[in-house]
Each structure stands twice: as structure tokens, then as C-alpha cells.
Design a protein around this motif. Structure first.
Motif, short mmCIF file in Angstrom:
data_model
loop_
_atom_site.label_atom_id
_atom_site.label_comp_id
_atom_site.label_asym_id
_atom_site.label_seq_id
_atom_site.Cartn_x
_atom_site.Cartn_y
_atom_site.Cartn_z
N LEU A 191 -21.70 56.63 -8.30
CA LEU A 191 -20.48 56.49 -8.34
C LEU A 191 -19.83 55.25 -8.44
O LEU A 191 -20.22 54.22 -7.53
CB LEU A 191 -20.11 57.01 -7.26
CG LEU A 191 -19.83 58.58 -6.67
CD1 LEU A 191 -20.04 58.99 -5.22
CD2 LEU A 191 -19.77 59.24 -7.60
N VAL A 192 -18.97 55.16 -9.21
CA VAL A 192 -18.83 53.76 -9.61
C VAL A 192 -17.47 53.91 -9.68
O VAL A 192 -16.47 55.06 -10.16
CB VAL A 192 -19.14 52.38 -10.53
CG1 VAL A 192 -18.69 51.84 -10.80
CG2 VAL A 192 -20.42 53.06 -10.81
N ARG A 193 -16.32 52.70 -8.73
CA ARG A 193 -15.09 52.57 -9.30
C ARG A 193 -14.37 52.97 -10.69
O ARG A 193 -15.04 52.29 -11.21
CB ARG A 193 -13.78 51.54 -8.63
CG ARG A 193 -13.95 51.05 -6.91
CD ARG A 193 -13.34 50.28 -6.49
NE ARG A 193 -13.45 49.93 -5.17
CZ ARG A 193 -12.59 49.06 -3.91
NH1 ARG A 193 -12.11 48.66 -4.72
NH2 ARG A 193 -13.10 49.07 -3.23
N ALA A 194 -13.57 53.65 -10.74
CA ALA A 194 -12.85 53.83 -12.24
C ALA A 194 -12.03 52.63 -12.48
O ALA A 194 -12.66 52.72 -13.72
CB ALA A 194 -12.21 55.53 -11.81
N SER A 195 -11.79 51.90 -11.54
CA SER A 195 -10.71 51.04 -12.24
C SER A 195 -12.17 49.69 -12.96
O SER A 195 -11.91 48.69 -13.40
CB SER A 195 -10.32 49.87 -11.34
OG SER A 195 -11.00 49.91 -10.37
N LYS A 196 -13.95 49.92 -12.71
CA LYS A 196 -14.19 49.54 -13.13
C LYS A 196 -15.30 49.14 -14.50
O LYS A 196 -16.40 48.93 -14.25
CB LYS A 196 -15.84 48.68 -11.75
CG LYS A 196 -14.43 47.99 -10.96
CD LYS A 196 -15.52 47.49 -9.80
CE LYS A 196 -15.08 46.31 -8.43
NZ LYS A 196 -15.37 46.46 -7.59
#
Length: 319
Positions: A209-214
Motif C-alpha cells: 500500500l502506497v499513498r496515492a499522492s506518491k
């Protein structure tokens, strides 16, 4: 005469002791700490006796303190028959209440459970506006916390949570915390070091899971777009996979010797060539004829064989 003087002194001393007892002479405790919900004379003074349980004021929240003016406390004491007068050095009386701090991790967990129920997803991170929230319960209370209410703004990805601690009991206190939600995407990443030319398999991938902004625009999120491909540059574990860094696996490496096949009207000729550039199956690469040193355009059939695809490459180019 001496005997009369002694008797008089004794009577005066006795009268003073009786007056002090009647007035309820008390002394201020050097350190004042309470455990309960209320502050009493017994918490503040030594010698309060039958007045010890009289409530002066509500106690502060666990872990907090309350400050009284010494003159105000003296007035209340004398009003209830306790004789205490502060010295000039004492102007304020500090009363502390012992408390046990609720761990921040537990606070975050409770807010997260509530947000997951509200958003119907667990793919997000949350951050609090207050970096280290100070929520405490009394030493004799249950060390628990719960979310009483929650509001969430989709536009700003902000939330406001009202918590109570302890979670149950008549003395639960409210605390308001604000924070922000960071949406996440589940993306495939390499789980090992993958060198250029290696073919990527399903076993080489894991999901994180990765921040959508990144997540970059050219990042691949579907494993079907990755499996069977090969990196153009070394892939490190955990790194995002981009369109620009993937291609078909290298079937023929640069400098490799291959068999160059020429077919035309039932004629089949073969010579040995050297690949001048790497390529995947189906790619057209430049191959050097070992015998004539001439360059030929050929299509890669497999790791050992390439076929000349242009009719202009005549038999003379092979000899």
C-alpha cells in the motif's frame, strides 16, 4: 510570687492550646496530589480531622493541575473552622492529579477502526494534527478509550474525532482530535533484485500500500502488465514499476553468436552471425556476418536463431 507567675504562665499556655483546638489549627501539606474526582480539606491540610472529607473543589482531569490563590484557600478554610494563614512566601497552592497516559498507538487504532467503518475501506493512512495527544485516565480507572463521534470531509480528507476516556464508567471525559486521511493504492512491486534481461514472473512480485499522492503517473498497477516483461534497468525490492523501465525479456544478448537463416523459394541457407545489439523474441536487430563482416537486419526467433526478413538481403550478403 514565683509560684503565682508559673501558674499564670501555665494557664495562658493551656488557654492558647484550647483556642487552637477550637479553631482547628491545620498545616498545609508540602506536596498536594489527589486521586479522586474531588479535592477535599484532607487532601490539602494536615490535621483537618472531622473536616477532612469536606469538598473544596472539583479535581482537575488526570495528569492535570489546578491552582488556587493562597488567600482564597485561607478564607474557605477559616469559614469552615480551620485556622490556616499563608505566609508571605506562599501566594499560590498547586493541586495535581495523578494520571496514566493512554498510548498514542491505542488512540490511533481506535480512530482508524472508526474511519474504516465510515469509509468502508482500510486503504489509507491517517495523521493527527496533535503529534502527541495527552489523554490520561485516573490511576484507579480502566485504561481504555473509544470514539464517541466522528465527522469526515471528503473534499479535504480531514476528520474530527471525539473520544472518551475511560471508554466506560461514570467519569468518562471527552477529548477532541483532528487529523487528515491519506488515500492509498495497492500496487505491485518487485520482491527481489531483478537484473535487466531477466523475465519477471508472478513470484517476483508482491503488493504494497502506497499513498496515492506518491504513485507516479506511469506506475503500473496491474500485474498482468508486468509479468513476462523485463527491466531495462535494475529493479530493486519495493520500488514502483514504471512503463518506461519495462520491455520484453532479452532473448539474444549483445555480442552473442547466433545462427542466421535465409529462406527463399525452398532454399534454406544458414551462417553464423554476431548480435550487434540485444533484443527480445520478435525484435529486429542488427547482426554481423562472421565470415563477410557485413551487417544484416534479422528478426529474433529464439535464443539461438534469427531470420533475415528483407528480400533485399540477398544470398551475396551471406557469402
Amino acid at each position: 510570687m514565683k509560684k503565682m507567675t508559673f501558674t499564670l504562665t501555665f494557664l495562658i499556655a493551656m488557654s492558647a492550646n484550647i483556642a487552637a483546638a477550637v479553631a482547628g489549627l491545620v498545616t498545609l501539606k508540602p506536596s498536594i496530589a489527589v486521586q479522586n474526582e474531588q479535592i477535599t480539606f484532607g487532601d490539602v491540610f494536615e490535621g483537618a480531622e472531622e473536616k477532612a472529607d469536606y469538598v473544596i473543589a472539583p479535581a482537575p482531569a488526570p495528569g492535570k493541575k489546578v491552582v488556587f490563590k493562597a488567600s482564597s484557600l485561607a478564607y474557605v478554610a477559616r469559614k469552615h473552622g480551620l485556622d490556616w494563614r499563608p505566609s508571605r512566601a506562599i501566594s499560590r497552592i498547586v493541586v495535581k492529579r495523578a494520571g496514566v497516559r493512554i498510548p498514542q498507538q491505542r488512540i490511533l487504532e481506535e480512530i482508524r477502526f472508526a474511519l474504516e467503518d465510515e469509509l468502508q475501506t482500510g486503504q489509507f493512512e491517517l495523521s493527527l494534527s496533535t503529534q502527541h495527544p495527552n489523554i490520561q485516565v485516573s490511576t484507579d480507572e480502566e485504561q481504555s478509550i473509544s470514539v464517541a463521534s466522528l465527522s469526515y470531509s471528503k473534499r479535504g480528507n480531514n476528520f474530527v474525532a471525539v473520544l472518551i476516556a475511560p471508554a466506560t464508567g461514570p467519569n468518562a471525559r471527552q477529548y477532541k482530535l483532528t487529523g487528515r486521511i491519506h488515500r492509498q493504492l495497492e500496487i505491485p512491486v518487485a520482491n527481489r533484485l531483478i537484473q535487466p534481461g531477466e523475465k519477471i514472473t508472478e513470484q517476483d512480485l508482491e503488493f504494497v500500500l502506497v499513498r496515492a499522492s506518491k504513485v507516479a503517473r506511469n506506475t503500473l498497477t496491474d500485474p498482468m502488465d508486468i509479468v513476462g516483461k523485463s527491466p531495462r534497468r535494475t529493479l530493486r525490492p519495493g520500488h514502483q514499476l514504471s512503463v518506461n523501465n519495462l520491455g520484453d525479456p532479452v532473448t539474444v544478448a549483445k555480442g552473442k553468436l547466433v545462427t542466421v537463416i535465409f529462406k527463399s523459394r525452398g532454399i534454406r541457407l544458414a551462417v553464423t552471425g554476431r548480435a550487434l545489439e540485444p533484443g527480445a523474441e520478435g525484435d529486429i536487430i542488427r547482426v554481423e556476418n562472421i565470415a563477410s563482416r557485413k551487417t544484416i537486419q534479422a528478426q529474433i526467433i529464439n535464443a539461438e536463431e534469427v531470420h533475415i526478413i528483407s528480400a533485399g538481403q540477398r544470398l551475396a550478403n551471406l557469402n
